[in-house]
Design a protein around this motif. Structure first.
Motif, PDB file in Angstrom:
ATOM      1  N   PHE A  68      35.386  40.698  44.218  1.00 18.20           N
ATOM      2  CA  PHE A  68      35.717  40.370  42.833  1.00 18.20           C
ATOM      3  C   PHE A  68      35.768  41.659  42.040  1.00 18.20           C
ATOM      4  CE2 PHE A  68      31.093  40.222  42.995  1.00 18.20           C
ATOM      5  CZ  PHE A  68      30.675  40.771  41.803  1.00 18.20           C
ATOM      6  N   ALA A  69      36.339  41.586  40.851  1.00 15.66           N
ATOM      7  CA  ALA A  69      36.511  42.778  40.010  1.00 15.66           C
ATOM      8  C   ALA A  69      35.905  42.530  38.637  1.00 15.66           C
ATOM      9  CB  ALA A  69      37.988  43.131  39.873  1.00 15.66           C
ATOM     10  N   VAL A  70      35.399  43.603  38.050  1.00 21.18           N
ATOM     11  CA  VAL A  70      34.848  43.554  36.693  1.00 21.18           C
ATOM     12  C   VAL A  70      35.699  44.461  35.807  1.00 21.18           C
ATOM     13  CG1 VAL A  70      32.833  43.979  35.235  1.00 21.18           C
ATOM     14  CG2 VAL A  70      32.524  43.170  37.592  1.00 21.18           C
ATOM     15  N   LEU A  71      36.239  43.901  34.729  1.00 16.17           N
ATOM     16  CA  LEU A  71      37.049  44.646  33.774  1.00 16.17           C
ATOM     17  C   LEU A  71      36.273  44.760  32.464  1.00 16.17           C
ATOM     18  CD1 LEU A  71      39.082  43.206  35.818  1.00 16.17           C
ATOM     19  CD2 LEU A  71      40.816  43.561  34.055  1.00 16.17           C
ATOM     20  N   VAL A 122      35.536  38.935  34.528  1.00 20.25           N
ATOM     21  CA  VAL A 122      35.253  38.930  35.960  1.00 20.25           C
ATOM     22  C   VAL A 122      36.370  38.161  36.649  1.00 20.25           C
ATOM     23  CG1 VAL A 122      33.596  38.321  37.767  1.00 20.25           C
ATOM     24  CG2 VAL A 122      32.775  38.981  35.492  1.00 20.25           C
ATOM     25  N   VAL A 123      37.075  38.842  37.554  1.00 17.64           N
ATOM     26  CA  VAL A 123      38.184  38.235  38.297  1.00 17.64           C
ATOM     27  C   VAL A 123      37.727  38.002  39.730  1.00 17.64           C
ATOM     28  CG1 VAL A 123      40.573  38.496  39.070  1.00 17.64           C
ATOM     29  CG2 VAL A 123      39.866  39.428  36.849  1.00 17.64           C
ATOM     30  N   ARG A 124      37.784  36.761  40.162  1.00 17.94           N
ATOM     31  CA  ARG A 124      37.319  36.418  41.508  1.00 17.94           C
ATOM     32  C   ARG A 124      38.463  36.480  42.521  1.00 17.94           C
ATOM     33  NH1 ARG A 124      34.468  30.740  40.958  1.00 17.94           N
ATOM     34  NH2 ARG A 124      36.322  30.342  39.708  1.00 17.94           N
ATOM     35  N   ASP A 125      38.074  36.437  43.804  1.00 21.54           N
ATOM     36  CA  ASP A 125      39.038  36.369  44.915  1.00 21.54           C
ATOM     37  C   ASP A 125      40.094  37.464  44.816  1.00 21.54           C
ATOM     38  OD1 ASP A 125      37.697  34.076  45.830  1.00 21.54           O
ATOM     39  OD2 ASP A 125      38.890  32.804  44.501  1.00 21.54           O
ATOM     40  N   VAL A 126      39.632  38.698  44.776  1.00 23.31           N
ATOM     41  CA  VAL A 126      40.540  39.840  44.679  1.00 23.31           C
ATOM     42  C   VAL A 126      41.004  40.235  46.085  1.00 23.31           C
ATOM     43  CG1 VAL A 126      40.725  42.256  44.011  1.00 23.31           C
ATOM     44  CG2 VAL A 126      39.459  40.653  42.563  1.00 23.31           C
ATOM     45  N   GLU A 127      42.275  39.980  46.368  1.00 23.01           N
ATOM     46  CA  GLU A 127      42.805  40.334  47.687  1.00 23.01           C
ATOM     47  C   GLU A 127      43.083  41.824  47.800  1.00 23.01           C
ATOM     48  OE1 GLU A 127      44.566  38.361  45.567  1.00 23.01           O
ATOM     49  OE2 GLU A 127      44.208  36.309  46.274  1.00 23.01           O
ATOM     50  N   ASN A 128      43.522  42.432  46.696  1.00 21.74           N
ATOM     51  CA  ASN A 128      43.830  43.859  46.712  1.00 21.74           C
ATOM     52  C   ASN A 128      43.742  44.408  45.286  1.00 21.74           C
ATOM     53  OD1 ASN A 128      46.489  43.340  45.429  1.00 21.74           O
ATOM     54  ND2 ASN A 128      46.963  42.422  47.425  1.00 21.74           N
ATOM     55  N   VAL A 129      43.748  45.722  45.185  1.00 26.71           N
ATOM     56  CA  VAL A 129      43.609  46.373  43.880  1.00 26.71           C
ATOM     57  C   VAL A 129      44.801  46.075  42.984  1.00 26.71           C
ATOM     58  CG1 VAL A 129      43.427  48.608  42.726  1.00 26.71           C
ATOM     59  CG2 VAL A 129      42.164  48.201  44.839  1.00 26.71           C
ATOM     60  N   ALA A 158      43.661  48.354  23.489  1.00 21.83           N
ATOM     61  CA  ALA A 158      42.372  48.367  24.166  1.00 21.83           C
ATOM     62  C   ALA A 158      42.389  49.346  25.325  1.00 21.83           C
ATOM     63  CB  ALA A 158      42.015  46.967  24.665  1.00 21.83           C
ATOM     64  N   SER A 159      41.208  49.758  25.722  1.00 18.62           N
ATOM     65  CA  SER A 159      41.030  50.566  26.920  1.00 18.62           C
ATOM     66  C   SER A 159      40.191  49.744  27.897  1.00 18.62           C
ATOM     67  CB  SER A 159      40.313  51.876  26.604  1.00 18.62           C
ATOM     68  OG  SER A 159      41.076  52.643  25.688  1.00 18.62           O
ATOM     69  N   ILE A 160      40.538  49.811  29.177  1.00 20.96           N
ATOM     70  CA  ILE A 160      39.898  48.961  30.176  1.00 20.96           C
ATOM     71  C   ILE A 160      39.371  49.805  31.331  1.00 20.96           C
ATOM     72  CG2 ILE A 160      40.214  47.054  31.814  1.00 20.96           C
ATOM     73  CD1 ILE A 160      42.407  45.967  30.033  1.00 20.96           C
ATOM     74  N   GLY A 161      38.123  49.567  31.671  1.00 23.23           N
ATOM     75  CA  GLY A 161      37.539  50.161  32.869  1.00 23.23           C
ATOM     76  C   GLY A 161      37.399  49.097  33.935  1.00 23.23           C
ATOM     77  N   ILE A 162      37.737  49.442  35.165  1.00 19.98           N
ATOM     78  CA  ILE A 162      37.745  48.473  36.265  1.00 19.98           C
ATOM     79  C   ILE A 162      36.820  48.947  37.375  1.00 19.98           C
ATOM     80  CG2 ILE A 162      39.168  47.304  38.000  1.00 19.98           C
ATOM     81  CD1 ILE A 162      41.594  47.828  36.197  1.00 19.98           C
ATOM     82  N   VAL A 163      36.024  48.034  37.891  1.00 10.92           N
ATOM     83  CA  VAL A 163      35.242  48.318  39.091  1.00 10.92           C
ATOM     84  C   VAL A 163      35.448  47.160  40.066  1.00 10.92           C
ATOM     85  CG1 VAL A 163      33.123  47.291  38.155  1.00 10.92           C
ATOM     86  CG2 VAL A 163      32.981  48.923  40.014  1.00 10.92           C
ATOM     87  N   ILE A 164      35.696  47.496  41.332  1.00 15.68           N
ATOM     88  CA  ILE A 164      35.871  46.500  42.378  1.00 15.68           C
ATOM     89  C   ILE A 164      34.530  46.291  43.068  1.00 15.68           C
ATOM     90  CG2 ILE A 164      37.143  45.834  44.444  1.00 15.68           C
ATOM     91  CD1 ILE A 164      38.912  46.181  41.992  1.00 15.68           C
ATOM     92  N   ALA A 165      34.029  45.067  43.054  1.00 13.91           N
ATOM     93  CA  ALA A 165      32.761  44.750  43.717  1.00 13.91           C
ATOM     94  C   ALA A 165      33.060  44.337  45.157  1.00 13.91           C
ATOM     95  CB  ALA A 165      32.046  43.628  42.973  1.00 13.91           C
ATOM     96  N   ASP A 166      32.857  45.267  46.078  1.00 14.50           N
ATOM     97  CA  ASP A 166      33.153  44.985  47.488  1.00 14.50           C
ATOM     98  C   ASP A 166      31.911  45.081  48.363  1.00 14.50           C
ATOM     99  OD1 ASP A 166      32.727  47.656  47.333  1.00 14.50           O
ATOM    100  OD2 ASP A 166      34.683  48.269  48.107  1.00 14.50           O
TER     101      ASP A 166
END
Length: 325
Positions: A68-71, A122-129, A158-166
């Motif tokens: 999942f990803a956190v923005l 929070v975006v779930r089920d992230v297949e790819n970046v 807006a400005s967005i920071g992204i982290v991929i929770a893997d």
């Protein structure tokens, strides 16, 4: 609760009505809701977000492929709206932002407001970046569409920071910290964009914190010095004066160039005592030159002032004091 009395007026039984129970349950439910939601936007708040992230990390532990990803989203220059149009108007903008996020993001997304103009998705089920960056790009585009509030068209970005929770070997707090770091990197890159977190960003932040800490002691320890760049006329090459430039000789890191510490000094307010020291030292050096070299009476020294120094009401008095006026 309704008491039942005997013939002598003593209470023999307490009888609860369904209405009493229903009201109590409704009150408890409202208290639970209020504890987990932001009162302005009615989005989940930080407490709810931490719970959700912790749950997602537990799912990731049992299902390692369910990334999942956190923005981390922060509005650009939102303070200008509050300062110029008032906090009440700013609140209405935030409510509209929350509504737009709900409408424009995937239905499975979890959206929270941390406070101020900060939101987390929070975006779930992230297949790819690419899926996450597409969501971020679309979101930036949608937010730029003007809002019509109180007969005003208001445009925000807006400005967005992204982290991929893997990996489950982290925490909800670390995910938010890393997404926050990436968001500030997006702001540093010109705002209205997104940045994906990498560990070098965290390393750089730690270095910045160390420099800020050391900067607070550097003046007292006399670690700064000035160099003087000649100013000449062309093509005669006549010497007109010098431009004073500050340098930092760090006891452990060696020479640190101004581009690594001036912006930190401005952000922390340390530019005020540092700027005063630069001005005082340059003036003393000029006076010394004029004493030693009588032919140099027309030589001048230029000193760069920070915007923060110019905003100080006493800056002219400070200059007069240094010059002896």
């Amino acid at each position: 609760m309704r008491p039942i009395y005997d013939e002598k007026g003593a209470v023999v039984q307490i009888q609860a009505t369904s209405r009493d129970v229903s009201e109590k349950m409704a009150m408890q439910e409202k208290l639970r809701y209020d504890a987990l939601h932001d009162s302005l936007s009615e989005l989940p708040n930080r407490n709810f977000l931490i719970q959700h992230l912790t749950q997602q990390l537990e799912t990731l532990d049992s299902q390692p492929s369910s990334y999942f990803a956190v923005l981390f989203l922060d509005l650009d220059r939102f303070k200008i709206i509050n300062d110029s149009l008032g906090h009440s108007f700013g609140d209405k903008v935030l409510i509209e932002i929350a509504a737009r996020l709900k409408n424009d993001l995937p239905k499975t997304s979890f959206i929270a407001r941390l406070g101020g103009d900060e939101f987390v998705i929070v975006v779930r089920d992230v297949e790819n970046v690419d899926r996450v960056t597409n969501i971020a790009s679309n979101l930036l585009t949608k937010l730029k569409a003007p809002f019509f509030i109180e007969n005003r068209n208001i445009a925000v970005s807006a400005s967005i920071g992204i982290v991929i929770a893997d990996s489950p070997q982290t925490s909800a707090d670390n995910l938010l910290r890393n997404a926050d770091i990436a968001m500030y990197q997006a702001k540093a890159n010109g705002r209205s964009c997104y940045k994906i977190f990498n560990h070098q960003m965290h390393t750089n932040v730690l270095k910045q914190l160390q420099i800020e800490h050391d900067l607070r002691k550097a003046l007292d320890h006399e670690e700064f010095f000035l160099v003087y760049q000649p100013i000449v006329t062309l093509p005669e090459a006549n010497l007109l004066g010098f431009e004073s430039l500050v340098r930092w000789r760090h006891p452990k890191l060696g020479m640190i160039s101004p581009d690594r510490f001036i912006h930190i000094a401005e952000e922390t307010g340390l530019i005020l005592p540092l700027g005063a020291w630069i001005l005082r030292t340059a003036c003393h050096q000029l006076a010394d030159w004029r004493r030693k070299f009588p032919s140099s009476q027309k030589i001048k020294v230029s000193v760069n002032l920070s915007v923060k120094q110019l905003q100080q009401a006493q800056v002219l008095n400070e200059i007069d004091t240094i010059l002896g006026f």
